[in-house]
Design a protein around this motif. Structure first.
Motif, PDB file in Angstrom:
ATOM      1  N   UNK A  40       0.833  -1.210   0.000  1.00 31.67           N
ATOM      2  CA  UNK A  40       0.000   0.000   0.000  1.00 31.67           C
ATOM      3  C   UNK A  40       0.864   1.254   0.000  1.00 31.67           C
ATOM      4  N   UNK A  41       1.918   1.257   0.788  1.00 38.71           N
ATOM      5  CA  UNK A  41       2.814   2.416   0.826  1.00 38.71           C
ATOM      6  C   UNK A  41       3.528   2.617  -0.511  1.00 38.71           C
ATOM      7  N   UNK A  42       3.965   1.521  -1.128  1.00 35.03           N
ATOM      8  CA  UNK A  42       4.633   1.617  -2.432  1.00 35.03           C
ATOM      9  C   UNK A  42       3.672   2.174  -3.475  1.00 35.03           C
ATOM     10  N   UNK A  43       2.450   1.656  -3.507  1.00 40.89           N
ATOM     11  CA  UNK A  43       1.473   2.154  -4.475  1.00 40.89           C
ATOM     12  C   UNK A  43       1.114   3.612  -4.211  1.00 40.89           C
ATOM     13  N   UNK A  44       0.994   3.988  -2.932  1.00 38.26           N
ATOM     14  CA  UNK A  44       0.710   5.381  -2.599  1.00 38.26           C
ATOM     15  C   UNK A  44       1.836   6.284  -3.092  1.00 38.26           C
ATOM     16  N   UNK A  45       3.090   5.880  -2.853  1.00 35.15           N
ATOM     17  CA  UNK A  45       4.227   6.685  -3.282  1.00 35.15           C
ATOM     18  C   UNK A  45       4.280   6.795  -4.802  1.00 35.15           C
ATOM     19  N   UNK A  46       4.047   5.687  -5.511  1.00 33.15           N
ATOM     20  CA  UNK A  46       4.050   5.726  -6.975  1.00 33.15           C
ATOM     21  C   UNK A  46       2.941   6.638  -7.496  1.00 33.15           C
ATOM     22  N   UNK A  47       1.775   6.571  -6.886  1.00 29.26           N
ATOM     23  CA  UNK A  47       0.666   7.427  -7.301  1.00 29.26           C
ATOM     24  C   UNK A  47       0.993   8.891  -7.055  1.00 29.26           C
ATOM     25  N   UNK A  48       1.554   9.187  -5.888  1.00 28.50           N
ATOM     26  CA  UNK A  48       1.922  10.567  -5.561  1.00 28.50           C
ATOM     27  C   UNK A  48       2.986  11.085  -6.525  1.00 28.50           C
ATOM     28  N   UNK A  49       3.996  10.255  -6.801  1.00 29.86           N
ATOM     29  CA  UNK A  49       5.065  10.658  -7.703  1.00 29.86           C
ATOM     30  C   UNK A  49       4.532  10.886  -9.116  1.00 29.86           C
ATOM     31  N   UNK A  50       3.689   9.991  -9.597  1.00 31.49           N
ATOM     32  CA  UNK A  50       3.101  10.158 -10.923  1.00 31.49           C
ATOM     33  C   UNK A  50       2.260  11.414 -11.010  1.00 31.49           C
ATOM     34  N   UNK A  51       1.479  11.679  -9.972  1.00 31.66           N
ATOM     35  CA  UNK A  51       0.661  12.888  -9.944  1.00 31.66           C
ATOM     36  C   UNK A  51       1.541  14.134  -9.946  1.00 31.66           C
ATOM     37  N   UNK A  52       2.608  14.125  -9.174  1.00 27.33           N
ATOM     38  CA  UNK A  52       3.525  15.263  -9.118  1.00 27.33           C
ATOM     39  C   UNK A  52       4.179  15.509 -10.478  1.00 27.33           C
ATOM     40  N   UNK A  53       4.623  14.445 -11.130  1.00 26.29           N
ATOM     41  CA  UNK A  53       5.246  14.581 -12.446  1.00 26.29           C
ATOM     42  C   UNK A  53       4.253  15.105 -13.478  1.00 26.29           C
ATOM     43  N   UNK A  54       3.036  14.598 -13.449  1.00 30.40           N
ATOM     44  CA  UNK A  54       2.029  15.073 -14.403  1.00 30.40           C
ATOM     45  C   UNK A  54       1.675  16.539 -14.165  1.00 30.40           C
ATOM     46  N   UNK A  55       1.621  16.954 -12.915  1.00 28.10           N
ATOM     47  CA  UNK A  55       1.363  18.368 -12.617  1.00 28.10           C
ATOM     48  C   UNK A  55       2.514  19.235 -13.103  1.00 28.10           C
ATOM     49  N   UNK A  56       3.751  18.761 -12.956  1.00 23.11           N
ATOM     50  CA  UNK A  56       4.909  19.523 -13.430  1.00 23.11           C
ATOM     51  C   UNK A  56       4.871  19.656 -14.948  1.00 23.11           C
ATOM     52  N   UNK A  57       4.530  18.582 -15.630  1.00 21.59           N
ATOM     53  CA  UNK A  57       4.436  18.633 -17.096  1.00 21.59           C
ATOM     54  C   UNK A  57       3.319  19.584 -17.506  1.00 21.59           C
ATOM     55  N   UNK A  58       2.185  19.497 -16.827  1.00 19.73           N
ATOM     56  CA  UNK A  58       1.056  20.372 -17.145  1.00 19.73           C
ATOM     57  C   UNK A  58       1.404  21.835 -16.921  1.00 19.73           C
ATOM     58  N   UNK A  59       2.084  22.144 -15.823  1.00 14.03           N
ATOM     59  CA  UNK A  59       2.448  23.539 -15.553  1.00 14.03           C
ATOM     60  C   UNK A  59       3.486  24.044 -16.540  1.00 14.03           C
ATOM     61  N   UNK A  60       4.354  23.165 -17.042  1.00 16.41           N
ATOM     62  CA  UNK A  60       5.339  23.617 -18.023  1.00 16.41           C
ATOM     63  C   UNK A  60       4.659  23.951 -19.345  1.00 16.41           C
ATOM     64  N   UNK A  61       3.595  23.251 -19.701  1.00 14.97           N
ATOM     65  CA  UNK A  61       2.883  23.578 -20.931  1.00 14.97           C
ATOM     66  C   UNK A  61       2.000  24.800 -20.774  1.00 14.97           C
ATOM     67  N   UNK A  62       1.597  25.124 -19.556  1.00 14.38           N
ATOM     68  CA  UNK A  62       0.783  26.326 -19.358  1.00 14.38           C
ATOM     69  C   UNK A  62       1.602  27.580 -19.654  1.00 14.38           C
ATOM     70  N   UNK A  63       2.919  27.510 -19.517  1.00 13.59           N
ATOM     71  CA  UNK A  63       3.784  28.636 -19.879  1.00 13.59           C
ATOM     72  C   UNK A  63       3.646  28.919 -21.373  1.00 13.59           C
ATOM     73  N   UNK A  64       3.611  27.861 -22.174  1.00  8.55           N
ATOM     74  CA  UNK A  64       3.461  28.032 -23.612  1.00  8.55           C
ATOM     75  C   UNK A  64       2.089  28.584 -23.971  1.00  8.55           C
ATOM     76  N   UNK A  65       1.047  28.191 -23.232  1.00 10.40           N
ATOM     77  CA  UNK A  65      -0.289  28.716 -23.484  1.00 10.40           C
ATOM     78  C   UNK A  65      -0.321  30.204 -23.202  1.00 10.40           C
ATOM     79  N   UNK A  66       0.294  30.627 -22.098  1.00 11.23           N
ATOM     80  CA  UNK A  66       0.331  32.051 -21.768  1.00 11.23           C
ATOM     81  C   UNK A  66       1.111  32.823 -22.825  1.00 11.23           C
TER      82      UNK A  66
END
Length: 82
Positions: A40-66
């Protein structure tokens, strides 16, 4: 085969099963619970890490939108001047 005869068969089979003794069951149960907690802890960490990476990618593309919106505004301003 009715429900009553099925239930009787289940009870009969349950009596024939060789159930583990408590001294074997408790340590095995503890190991299973520990493995569940670790998984459960491993899956939680993987989910958190994946979410963090996806948010970072999304925020980097928002710079291009602006930037694209700013270019459009400048283009409109230039079109008004011309």
């Amino acid at each position: 085969m009715g429900v009553k005869s099925y239930a009787q068969g289940v009870v009969k089979e349950g009596r024939r099963v060789r159930w583990p003794k408590r001294d074997v069951l408790v340590p095995t149960l503890i190991v299973v619970i520990i493995i569940i907690v670790i998984a459960s802890l491993v899956l939680f960490f993987e989910d958190w890490l994946g979410n963090t990476l996806l948010q970072a990618i999304d925020s980097s593309f928002s710079v291009f939108e602006n930037a694209a919106e700013a270019v459009e505004e400048v283009a409109e301003d230039v079109a008004e001047v011309i």
